[in-house]
Write a protein that holds these residues in place. Structure first.
Motif, mmCIF file in Angstrom:
data_model
loop_
_atom_site.group_PDB
_atom_site.id
_atom_site.type_symbol
_atom_site.label_atom_id
_atom_site.label_comp_id
_atom_site.label_asym_id
_atom_site.label_seq_id
_atom_site.Cartn_x
_atom_site.Cartn_y
_atom_site.Cartn_z
ATOM 1 N N LEU A 118 0.826 -1.196 0.000
ATOM 2 C CA LEU A 118 0.000 0.000 0.000
ATOM 3 C C LEU A 118 0.870 1.260 0.000
ATOM 4 O O LEU A 118 0.586 2.220 -0.720
ATOM 5 C CB LEU A 118 -0.941 -0.018 1.205
ATOM 6 C CG LEU A 118 -1.942 1.113 1.297
ATOM 7 C CD1 LEU A 118 -2.869 1.124 0.084
ATOM 8 C CD2 LEU A 118 -2.749 1.026 2.565
ATOM 9 N N LYS A 119 1.944 1.266 0.792
ATOM 10 C CA LYS A 119 2.864 2.412 0.817
ATOM 11 C C LYS A 119 3.498 2.605 -0.549
ATOM 12 O O LYS A 119 3.602 3.738 -1.050
ATOM 13 C CB LYS A 119 3.956 2.202 1.877
ATOM 14 C CG LYS A 119 3.527 2.574 3.266
ATOM 15 C CD LYS A 119 4.718 2.435 4.210
ATOM 16 C CE LYS A 119 4.325 2.787 5.619
ATOM 17 N NZ LYS A 119 5.440 2.665 6.551
ATOM 18 N N ALA A 120 3.930 1.483 -1.122
ATOM 19 C CA ALA A 120 4.564 1.570 -2.440
ATOM 20 C C ALA A 120 3.562 2.074 -3.474
ATOM 21 O O ALA A 120 3.874 2.910 -4.337
ATOM 22 C CB ALA A 120 5.123 0.218 -2.854
ATOM 23 N N ASN A 121 2.341 1.592 -3.379
ATOM 24 C CA ASN A 121 1.290 1.987 -4.296
ATOM 25 C C ASN A 121 0.978 3.474 -4.132
ATOM 26 O O ASN A 121 0.792 4.207 -5.111
ATOM 27 C CB ASN A 121 0.055 1.127 -4.039
ATOM 28 C CG ASN A 121 -0.794 0.933 -5.259
ATOM 29 O OD1 ASN A 121 -0.447 1.400 -6.339
ATOM 30 N ND2 ASN A 121 -1.909 0.251 -5.084
ATOM 31 N N LEU A 122 0.904 3.902 -2.844
ATOM 32 C CA LEU A 122 0.626 5.316 -2.579
ATOM 33 C C LEU A 122 1.777 6.208 -3.041
ATOM 34 O O LEU A 122 1.558 7.310 -3.544
ATOM 35 C CB LEU A 122 0.356 5.535 -1.090
ATOM 36 C CG LEU A 122 -1.033 5.141 -0.595
ATOM 37 C CD1 LEU A 122 -1.118 5.323 0.910
ATOM 38 C CD2 LEU A 122 -2.106 5.960 -1.274
ATOM 39 N N SER A 123 3.006 5.745 -2.823
ATOM 40 C CA SER A 123 4.136 6.560 -3.273
ATOM 41 C C SER A 123 4.175 6.655 -4.798
ATOM 42 O O SER A 123 4.571 7.690 -5.341
ATOM 43 C CB SER A 123 5.481 6.088 -2.786
ATOM 44 O OG SER A 123 5.517 4.833 -2.321
ATOM 45 N N GLN A 124 3.718 5.642 -5.499
ATOM 46 C CA GLN A 124 3.669 5.717 -6.963
ATOM 47 C C GLN A 124 2.571 6.686 -7.399
ATOM 48 O O GLN A 124 2.710 7.408 -8.387
ATOM 49 C CB GLN A 124 3.383 4.333 -7.569
ATOM 50 C CG GLN A 124 4.551 3.404 -7.521
ATOM 51 C CD GLN A 124 4.170 2.017 -8.066
ATOM 52 O OE1 GLN A 124 3.026 1.794 -8.439
ATOM 53 N NE2 GLN A 124 5.144 1.138 -8.111
ATOM 54 N N LYS A 125 1.486 6.727 -6.701
ATOM 55 C CA LYS A 125 0.367 7.580 -7.099
ATOM 56 C C LYS A 125 0.433 8.959 -6.440
ATOM 57 O O LYS A 125 -0.456 9.777 -6.648
ATOM 58 C CB LYS A 125 -0.944 6.894 -6.735
ATOM 59 C CG LYS A 125 -1.184 5.654 -7.540
ATOM 60 C CD LYS A 125 -2.549 5.103 -7.272
ATOM 61 C CE LYS A 125 -2.759 3.845 -8.092
ATOM 62 N NZ LYS A 125 -4.069 3.284 -7.920
ATOM 63 N N PRO A 127 2.399 11.635 -7.007
ATOM 64 C CA PRO A 127 2.402 12.784 -7.903
ATOM 65 C C PRO A 127 1.025 13.041 -8.489
ATOM 66 O O PRO A 127 0.591 14.200 -8.623
ATOM 67 C CB PRO A 127 3.392 12.410 -8.998
ATOM 68 C CG PRO A 127 4.222 11.320 -8.429
ATOM 69 C CD PRO A 127 3.413 10.679 -7.379
ATOM 70 N N GLU A 128 0.294 11.998 -8.816
ATOM 71 C CA GLU A 128 -1.047 12.165 -9.376
ATOM 72 C C GLU A 128 -1.967 12.801 -8.345
ATOM 73 O O GLU A 128 -2.783 13.675 -8.678
ATOM 74 C CB GLU A 128 -1.636 10.818 -9.799
ATOM 75 C CG GLU A 128 -0.965 10.186 -10.972
ATOM 76 C CD GLU A 128 -1.526 8.794 -11.261
ATOM 77 O OE1 GLU A 128 -2.619 8.440 -10.750
ATOM 78 O OE2 GLU A 128 -0.869 8.054 -11.978
ATOM 79 N N LEU A 129 -1.846 12.370 -7.087
ATOM 80 C CA LEU A 129 -2.677 12.918 -6.022
ATOM 81 C C LEU A 129 -2.354 14.392 -5.780
ATOM 82 O O LEU A 129 -3.255 15.199 -5.535
ATOM 83 C CB LEU A 129 -2.485 12.124 -4.720
ATOM 84 C CG LEU A 129 -3.134 10.742 -4.669
ATOM 85 C CD1 LEU A 129 -2.741 10.015 -3.392
ATOM 86 C CD2 LEU A 129 -4.636 10.844 -4.745
ATOM 87 N N LYS A 130 -1.071 14.727 -5.820
ATOM 88 C CA LYS A 130 -0.671 16.121 -5.607
ATOM 89 C C LYS A 130 -1.264 17.018 -6.697
ATOM 90 O O LYS A 130 -1.789 18.091 -6.419
ATOM 91 C CB LYS A 130 0.845 16.256 -5.597
ATOM 92 C CG LYS A 130 1.460 15.844 -4.288
ATOM 93 C CD LYS A 130 2.956 16.109 -4.333
ATOM 94 C CE LYS A 130 3.587 15.701 -3.039
ATOM 95 N NZ LYS A 130 5.015 15.912 -3.000
ATOM 96 N N THR A 131 -1.210 16.576 -7.916
ATOM 97 C CA THR A 131 -1.750 17.381 -9.012
ATOM 98 C C THR A 131 -3.252 17.494 -8.888
ATOM 99 O O THR A 131 -3.838 18.566 -9.091
ATOM 100 C CB THR A 131 -1.376 16.789 -10.378
ATOM 101 O OG1 THR A 131 -1.842 15.468 -10.435
ATOM 102 C CG2 THR A 131 0.090 16.886 -10.649
ATOM 103 N N ALA A 132 -3.925 16.401 -8.536
ATOM 104 C CA ALA A 132 -5.373 16.428 -8.397
ATOM 105 C C ALA A 132 -5.752 17.340 -7.235
ATOM 106 O O ALA A 132 -6.729 18.092 -7.316
ATOM 107 C CB ALA A 132 -5.910 15.020 -8.175
ATOM 108 N N LEU A 133 -4.993 17.305 -6.160
ATOM 109 C CA LEU A 133 -5.260 18.139 -5.015
ATOM 110 C C LEU A 133 -5.031 19.619 -5.357
ATOM 111 O O LEU A 133 -5.824 20.487 -4.965
ATOM 112 C CB LEU A 133 -4.371 17.707 -3.836
ATOM 113 C CG LEU A 133 -4.649 18.362 -2.498
ATOM 114 C CD1 LEU A 133 -6.036 18.072 -1.995
ATOM 115 C CD2 LEU A 133 -3.615 17.962 -1.483
#
Length: 140
Positions: A118-125, A127-133
């Protein structure tokens, strides 16, 4: 008045003594022997009954001793069975406990692997979350 005839008195005495002489061996001695035998039989029966009573008390004490020994033996057997059941239950509890601990350890390791994924998955996503935020913050 009353006349006493000496010949009749002598005849009566002779008949009386004759009857005693005849009846003594024929009637009185057998009757006395029967009474003595009956008394001896009663005495032997009383002695036998007293002996049986004393034997009964001895046997009763022996029965009580056997019953006490049987109760003690039953208590020992019951205690041994209780201890055996307790040991078996303790062993079963320990085996279940070790199985549960192994299962828990397996669960924790699986949970840690999922956490890392989950951490690895979250760290991969990230940048996408930061842009969406940042896009959502800009809209507000």
């Amino acid at each position: 008045m009353l006349e006493i005839n000496p010949s009749l008195v002598i005849l009566t005495a002779v008949v009386f003594l004759g009857l005693i002489a005849i009846l003594n061996p024929l009637l009185y001695k057998p009757m006395l022997k029967f009474i003595d035998d009956r008394n001896a039989s009663i005495k032997s029966d009383e002695d036998s009954a007293n002996k049986n009573v004393s034997d009964l008390s001895v046997y009763e004490a022996e029965v009580q001793s056997i019953l006490q020994n049987a109760r003690n033996e039953a208590g020992k057997i019951r205690q041994e069975a209780f201890n055996a059941a307790k040991n078996a239950a303790t062993k079963e509890i320990e085996s279940k406990r070790s199985a549960l601990e192994a299962s828990y350890e397996s669960f924790l390791s699986t949970l840690n692997v999922q956490k890392d994924e989950l951490k690895a998955n979250l760290s991969q996503k990230m940048p996408e979350l930061k842009t969406a935020l940042s896009e959502k913050l800009v809209r507000i």
